[in-house]
Write a protein that holds these residues in place. Sequence first.
Motif, PDB file in Angstrom:
ATOM      1  N   GLU A 335      43.887  46.235  37.615  1.00  0.00           N
ATOM      2  CA  GLU A 335      45.397  46.188  37.211  1.00  0.00           C
ATOM      3  C   GLU A 335      46.582  46.087  38.204  1.00  0.00           C
ATOM      4  OE1 GLU A 335      43.684  49.764  35.205  1.00  0.00           O
ATOM      5  OE2 GLU A 335      43.035  48.938  33.211  1.00  0.00           O
ATOM      6  N   MET A 337      47.148  44.388  39.970  1.00  0.00           N
ATOM      7  CA  MET A 337      46.960  43.009  41.309  1.00  0.00           C
ATOM      8  C   MET A 337      49.075  42.285  39.876  1.00  0.00           C
ATOM      9  SD  MET A 337      43.201  41.638  41.643  1.00  0.00           S
ATOM     10  CE  MET A 337      43.792  39.779  42.251  1.00  0.00           C
ATOM     11  N   SER A 338      48.957  41.526  40.423  1.00  0.00           N
ATOM     12  CA  SER A 338      50.126  40.553  39.876  1.00  0.00           C
ATOM     13  C   SER A 338      49.909  39.659  38.524  1.00  0.00           C
ATOM     14  CB  SER A 338      51.300  39.542  40.889  1.00  0.00           C
ATOM     15  OG  SER A 338      50.207  38.995  41.086  1.00  0.00           O
ATOM     16  N   MET A 339      50.187  39.590  37.695  1.00  0.00           N
ATOM     17  CA  MET A 339      50.218  38.357  36.726  1.00  0.00           C
ATOM     18  C   MET A 339      48.920  36.736  37.546  1.00  0.00           C
ATOM     19  SD  MET A 339      48.537  36.858  33.716  1.00  0.00           S
ATOM     20  CE  MET A 339      49.678  38.202  32.294  1.00  0.00           C
ATOM     21  N   ALA A 340      50.022  36.278  38.532  1.00  0.00           N
ATOM     22  CA  ALA A 340      49.302  35.252  38.998  1.00  0.00           C
ATOM     23  C   ALA A 340      48.268  35.118  40.217  1.00  0.00           C
ATOM     24  CB  ALA A 340      50.537  35.030  40.107  1.00  0.00           C
ATOM     25  N   GLU A 341      47.875  36.137  40.465  1.00  0.00           N
ATOM     26  CA  GLU A 341      46.749  37.314  41.201  1.00  0.00           C
ATOM     27  C   GLU A 341      45.652  36.801  40.356  1.00  0.00           C
ATOM     28  OE1 GLU A 341      47.723  38.950  45.054  1.00  0.00           O
ATOM     29  OE2 GLU A 341      48.319  40.169  42.783  1.00  0.00           O
ATOM     30  N   LYS A 358      48.548  40.762  30.343  1.00  0.00           N
ATOM     31  CA  LYS A 358      47.878  40.949  31.299  1.00  0.00           C
ATOM     32  C   LYS A 358      46.612  41.921  30.763  1.00  0.00           C
ATOM     33  CE  LYS A 358      48.599  43.306  36.193  1.00  0.00           C
ATOM     34  NZ  LYS A 358      49.446  43.712  36.719  1.00  0.00           N
TER      35      LYS A 358
END
Length: 372
Positions: A335, A337-341, A358
């Motif tokens: 939760e 983390m960024s969306m890209a990660e 997300k």
Amino acid sequence: MEDVLAKARTELSPGNLGLETNVQVKVVRPILRSLGWDDADSSHLRAEFKTDYGRVDEALLDEFGNPLVFVEAKKQGHLKDATRHYKALRQIFRYARYREVPILLLTDGETWDFYLRRAPGPPAERRFLRLTLTEPVDIELVASDLRTYLSRDAMLQGDSLRAARARLKRETARGKRRRDMAAAWRALLEAGDKSLRSLIADKVDRDVGKRPPAAELTDFLREQGALALLDGDPTPTSLRPYTYDELFPDDLPRTDYTEDELEHLSPEEMSDVVEWWTEEWELDEPAESDPASGDSSQIVEFVLAAQRTYDGWATAANEIREAAEEHDDEQTYLEAMSMAELRQFAKRLQVQPGRRSKQDLVDALVECLDWF
């Protein structure tokens, strides 16, 4: 008990218990306490009960510490979605795979589905009771069912299991009759049955003063036949051509897989196949050994590919857990983390990110990690 259920309905009515923890604390635990399960006593109830395939949310125990019921809780509304319901059902049955636990309970607070661990057919056909707390049904009837199938006294005396087996037998017979009736109804519609045409034509004539043409009536009935399906249950019989229990009817892989069946196994199921066949053929290094020949060579090929796939999943899962050590759990880490990660992790664990939000992506990854 009735007061506890009334309060649970009040908690559920806004529809905003968006976390599993909220469902457990505000709905599941109070009901279990009212049924005689002391959640402060580890000899009654053990949270995060460890199994060979992860931790089930709650295990209700007998006087010797053996699990009588596995309870898996999801966020409110989770079981309304057919795909999520199917995954959750497979999850709780997987937790019970090597455990002699007779009854399984899957709930999102609103829906309470009770299953017999050992019964014929795939998991969906082992459900003996569904309770929906948010429906306008008599609370006394709901309380009576809960006391019969989930109270501690009834469980310890074996009364719950006997009642569950009897109820499943009745429900199985009722389900067959319903399917037979649905098939007959659909056949009548698709054939444009003359009696049905006459009934509809007479009704239309009385209401509007004009009878529709016979050909149009026949076309209308056939269209309805194409739409005639059983309703009321979000659980699909299978999301693939073959259900898990059709491939593993007795909790052991069969020895007569067809190519089509093998192609539709998921990576989670592959791990079971690999383990069983490795022991069967005494393969110490399955990725390098191929002792079979003839018709079995196809299965060996599949097992080797499954081994590599499963190893890749396990490696990715272990790396995520190592990275999450500074947090309380994997979900907290994901939760944060960024969306890209998140999308990168999803690709490594073969979750299709698509256009998911997300939170949906986090939930999907946590479900994947639960298998390991």
